[in-house]
Motif scaffolding. Structure first.
Motif, PDB file in Angstrom:
ATOM      1  N   LYS A 145      31.031  40.699  45.460  1.00  0.00           N
ATOM      2  CA  LYS A 145      31.365  40.738  44.024  1.00  0.00           C
ATOM      3  C   LYS A 145      30.900  42.056  43.412  1.00  0.00           C
ATOM      4  O   LYS A 145      31.589  42.626  42.560  1.00  0.00           O
TER       5      LYS A 145
ATOM      6  N   VAL B 231      27.765  33.946  33.379  1.00  0.00           N
ATOM      7  CA  VAL B 231      28.254  33.563  34.711  1.00  0.00           C
ATOM      8  C   VAL B 231      27.363  34.183  35.780  1.00  0.00           C
ATOM      9  O   VAL B 231      27.096  35.382  35.756  1.00  0.00           O
TER      10      VAL B 231
ATOM     11  N   LYS C  76      26.755  34.736  39.871  1.00  0.00           N
ATOM     12  CA  LYS C  76      27.527  34.729  41.121  1.00  0.00           C
ATOM     13  C   LYS C  76      26.694  35.243  42.288  1.00  0.00           C
ATOM     14  O   LYS C  76      26.056  36.291  42.176  1.00  0.00           O
TER      15      LYS C  76
ATOM     16  N   VAL D  13      29.766  30.545  42.541  1.00  0.00           N
ATOM     17  CA  VAL D  13      29.939  30.974  41.146  1.00  0.00           C
ATOM     18  C   VAL D  13      29.520  29.848  40.217  1.00  0.00           C
ATOM     19  O   VAL D  13      30.039  28.731  40.315  1.00  0.00           O
TER      20      VAL D  13
ATOM     21  N   GLU E 151      27.509  38.026  35.004  1.00  0.00           N
ATOM     22  CA  GLU E 151      28.647  38.544  34.242  1.00  0.00           C
ATOM     23  C   GLU E 151      28.731  37.926  32.860  1.00  0.00           C
ATOM     24  O   GLU E 151      28.380  36.748  32.660  1.00  0.00           O
ATOM     25  N   GLU E 152      29.306  38.694  31.982  1.00  0.00           N
ATOM     26  CA  GLU E 152      29.726  38.196  30.666  1.00  0.00           C
ATOM     27  C   GLU E 152      30.719  37.042  30.879  1.00  0.00           C
ATOM     28  O   GLU E 152      31.548  37.089  31.789  1.00  0.00           O
TER      29      GLU E 152
ATOM     30  N   MET F 236      33.978  35.187  30.127  1.00  0.00           N
ATOM     31  CA  MET F 236      35.271  35.550  29.526  1.00  0.00           C
ATOM     32  C   MET F 236      36.010  34.283  29.108  1.00  0.00           C
ATOM     33  O   MET F 236      35.965  33.275  29.815  1.00  0.00           O
TER      34      MET F 236
ATOM     35  N   GLU G 183      43.518  31.443  32.886  1.00  0.00           N
ATOM     36  CA  GLU G 183      43.537  32.111  34.188  1.00  0.00           C
ATOM     37  C   GLU G 183      44.889  31.982  34.861  1.00  0.00           C
ATOM     38  O   GLU G 183      45.551  30.942  34.762  1.00  0.00           O
TER      39      GLU G 183
ATOM     40  N   LYS H 187      41.928  24.197  39.833  1.00  0.00           N
ATOM     41  CA  LYS H 187      40.752  24.200  40.718  1.00  0.00           C
ATOM     42  C   LYS H 187      39.907  22.936  40.631  1.00  0.00           C
ATOM     43  O   LYS H 187      39.231  22.577  41.577  1.00  0.00           O
TER      44      LYS H 187
ATOM     45  N   VAL I  85      39.203  38.739  36.974  1.00  0.00           N
ATOM     46  CA  VAL I  85      38.119  37.798  37.283  1.00  0.00           C
ATOM     47  C   VAL I  85      37.625  38.068  38.696  1.00  0.00           C
ATOM     48  O   VAL I  85      36.433  38.157  38.956  1.00  0.00           O
ATOM     49  N   GLU I  86      38.564  38.192  39.617  1.00  0.00           N
ATOM     50  CA  GLU I  86      38.189  38.395  41.021  1.00  0.00           C
ATOM     51  C   GLU I  86      39.383  38.927  41.787  1.00  0.00           C
ATOM     52  O   GLU I  86      40.535  38.757  41.383  1.00  0.00           O
TER      53      GLU I  86
HETATM   54  P1  AMP Z   1      35.457  33.799  41.244  1.00  0.00           P
HETATM   55  O1  AMP Z   1      35.115  33.250  42.594  1.00  0.00           O
HETATM   56  O2  AMP Z   1      34.756  35.059  40.907  1.00  0.00           O
HETATM   57  O3  AMP Z   1      36.913  33.818  40.980  1.00  0.00           O
HETATM   58  O4  AMP Z   1      34.997  32.671  40.211  1.00  0.00           O
HETATM   59  C1  AMP Z   1      35.429  31.331  40.312  1.00  0.00           C
HETATM   60  C2  AMP Z   1      35.847  30.810  38.956  1.00  0.00           C
HETATM   61  O5  AMP Z   1      34.775  30.957  38.034  1.00  0.00           O
HETATM   62  C3  AMP Z   1      36.999  31.600  38.334  1.00  0.00           C
HETATM   63  O6  AMP Z   1      38.235  31.155  38.779  1.00  0.00           O
HETATM   64  C4  AMP Z   1      36.770  31.331  36.853  1.00  0.00           C
HETATM   65  O7  AMP Z   1      37.286  30.065  36.490  1.00  0.00           O
HETATM   66  C5  AMP Z   1      35.284  31.293  36.746  1.00  0.00           C
HETATM   67  N1  AMP Z   1      34.753  32.616  36.367  1.00  0.00           N
HETATM   68  C6  AMP Z   1      34.370  33.604  37.195  1.00  0.00           C
HETATM   69  N2  AMP Z   1      33.943  34.686  36.508  1.00  0.00           N
HETATM   70  C7  AMP Z   1      34.073  34.375  35.200  1.00  0.00           C
HETATM   71  C8  AMP Z   1      33.771  35.072  33.986  1.00  0.00           C
HETATM   72  N3  AMP Z   1      33.230  36.294  33.985  1.00  0.00           N
HETATM   73  N4  AMP Z   1      34.038  34.434  32.821  1.00  0.00           N
HETATM   74  C9  AMP Z   1      34.552  33.176  32.811  1.00  0.00           C
HETATM   75  N5  AMP Z   1      34.822  32.466  33.910  1.00  0.00           N
HETATM   76  C10 AMP Z   1      34.587  33.052  35.102  1.00  0.00           C
END
Ligand code: AMP
Ligand code: GLY
Length: 451
Positions: free
Chosen positions: A131, A169, A171, A181, A212-213, A215, A219, A241, A309-310
């Motif tokens: 990440k 958030v 991670k 996460v 992380e901030e 958001m 999505e 999800k 986001v990713e």
């Molecule tokens: P990721 O594996 O980084 O995609 O995170 C898994 C899930 O967590 C994402 O699909 C989002 O629903 C949520 N998520 C991750 N990062 C954020 C963020 N900075 N703000 C809000 N939701 C987040």
């Protein structure tokens, strides 16, 4: 338990062991797909429709894949074993499905041995495997994403949470099977997540933590093929999800998806391409780690503005199933062009239609569940180019189809409207006789049921 492989082709196994040069486009090819879930069933199904596909091998595959390909027993994270297998079976093109072999560098081993391979290098797969790496790339590329900081100890991470407040958030930096996460709504939750990660719950993946901030927005996922230089968008999708209807309950690998995702409009997609994807690919090339393969761009969209986001370095599962249903056999030409650096010659031919996939999972998933329950009724489903039950976790035991995983089947349909695709997908679900199976009944609700 044995994976059912009725289509073992006698001629496979007589390969010369030579290293093969990339085939000329249009030649019949022996194709090897690595993986054994619903994503790989849909990839195999699409590839098989293309007349360029001669022999199709999937490792390890599953009981559904065995109907259309030879399922081979192979350790797909062992690059040496995969190269030896590809040489022994005269494979021309390898498509890597899951992230684990990519993060392990299997594509580098295959390319070094002269094999045409779809999937990024180990260095480029860092876009999913770390990440913090992705955040650094976003900063260097000026790509919009959540503000972030990285920590290698709990005290500094907690001080950051205290300074920023919740929601926030947390991670784990590395690959954690989708569990690394925590979207913390309170500071206490964030602190607990930090303690959990630094206590070793995720092993090496949690040695570093990214905070992380939080958001807000909706999505959706944007799928882009890349050949190191050129990016080609191949579709949009939205996953579901959470296990429960209305997006409630624990997170899963994904309980259903549809394509296209209206929230990812042409305008939003253009912004995501020019502000996020293209600068990322340019930064990867500048670092001498050009990205080739499919880039899964997870976006948060608010007021028409996408933020990253990713990234994932593979197709989503179950998003792949709806993309393959809409792309069909051209998916092979596109993946081959990405692997051969010829994407600039290609365009995607889209029907103006919709696809939906609904996941049937074993009762108890994503917690503990039983394997081995019998599944019936699949013979009553009429499968064609618009209707497929892809297998995600199945095996054949003593001539019976049984559940062999958490996510087990993906009823996937295509229609002129999303409602038609949904009706057809749930009609297939209702034909399947598997009392231990559970599914969400509201896939597509943001488009179809939200007022
Ligand atoms: P990721 O594996 O980084 O995609 O995170 C898994 C899930 O967590 C994402 O699909 C989002 O629903 C949520 N998520 C991750 N990062 C954020 C963020 N900075 N703000 C809000 N939701 C987040
Ligand atoms: N369905 C989400 C993923 O494949 O990561």
């Amino acid at each position: 338990m044995r994976i059912f492989c009725p289509n073992f082709p006698a001629e496979i196994g007589t390969g010369s062991g030579r290293q093969r040069a990339a085939p000329l486009s249009g030649w019949p090819m022996n194709i090897l797909i690595l993986g054994g879930g619903g994503r790989e069933h849909s990839l195999a199904w699409a590839v098989k429709q293309n007349p360029k596909c001669d022999r199709l091998i999937v490792a390890p595959g599953n009981a559904g894949i065995a109907d259309i390909a030879w399922c081979a027993d192979l350790d797909i994270e062992d690059g040496t074993a995969v190269v030896e297998f590809a040489e022994a079976h005269a494979v021309d093109f390898i498509i890597i499905g899951p992230e684990a072999p990519l993060a392990a560098g299997v594509s580098d081993d295959l390319r070094a041995a002269g094999f045409l391979t779809f999937g990024p290098s180990k260095a480029a797969a860092q876009l999913e495997a770390s990440k913090a790496f992705t955040k650094e790339i976003c900063d260097a590329a000026g790509a919009p994403t959540a503000a972030w900081a990285r920590f290698d100890n709990a005290d500094a991470a907690k001080a950051h949470v205290e300074a920023k407040g919740a929601p926030i958030v947390v991670k784990a930096d590395g690959l954690a099977a989708g569990k690394g996460v925590i979207v913390a709504m309170t500071e206490d939750e964030a602190t607990a997540a930090i303690d959990d990660m630094f206590s070793g719950t995720f092993g090496a993946a949690g040695a570093e933590v990214v905070i992380e901030e939080f958001m807000t927005g909706e999505e959706a996922s944007y799928f882009v093929l890349a050949d190191g230089e050129t990016a080609l968008a191949i579709g949009t999708a939205q996953d579901h999800k959470r296990i429960g209807e209305g997006d409630t309950g624990p997170n899963t690998g994904g309980m259903g998806a549809y394509s296209p995702a209206p929230v990812l409009s042409d305008d939003v997609a253009r912004r995501a391409m020019t502000r996020i994807v293209e600068p990322t690919l340019a930064e990867m090339a500048r670092r001498d780690t050009p990205y080739t393969g499919v880039l899964y761009v997870g976006l948060m969209i608010e007021n028409g503005e996408p933020r990253l986001v990713e990234y994932n370095v593979r197709f989503g599962d179950p998003e792949c199933q709806v993309l393959m249903m809409r792309l069909g056999g051209q998916a092979l030409d596109l993946m081959q062009a990405a692997a051969e650096g010829r994407l600039s010659e290609k365009e995607v031919h889209w029907a103006d239609d919709h696809a939906m996939t609904v996941v049937l999972a074993a009762e108890g998933y994503p917690g503990s569940y039983h394997k081995g329950s019998a599944i019936g009724g699949l013979d009553t489903v009429d499968e064609d180019s618009h209707h497929m039950v892809f297998h995600a976790g199945t095996a054949e035991v003593d001539g019976r189809l049984v559940a062999n995983g958490g996510r087990v089947l993906n009823a996937t349909a295509r229609g002129g409207t999303l409602q038609e695709a949904r009706d057809a997908a749930y009609a297939m679900i209702d034909s399947i006789d598997w009392p231990e199976g559970i599914c969400r009944r509201d896939i597509g609700w943001r488009v179809l049921d939200a007022s």
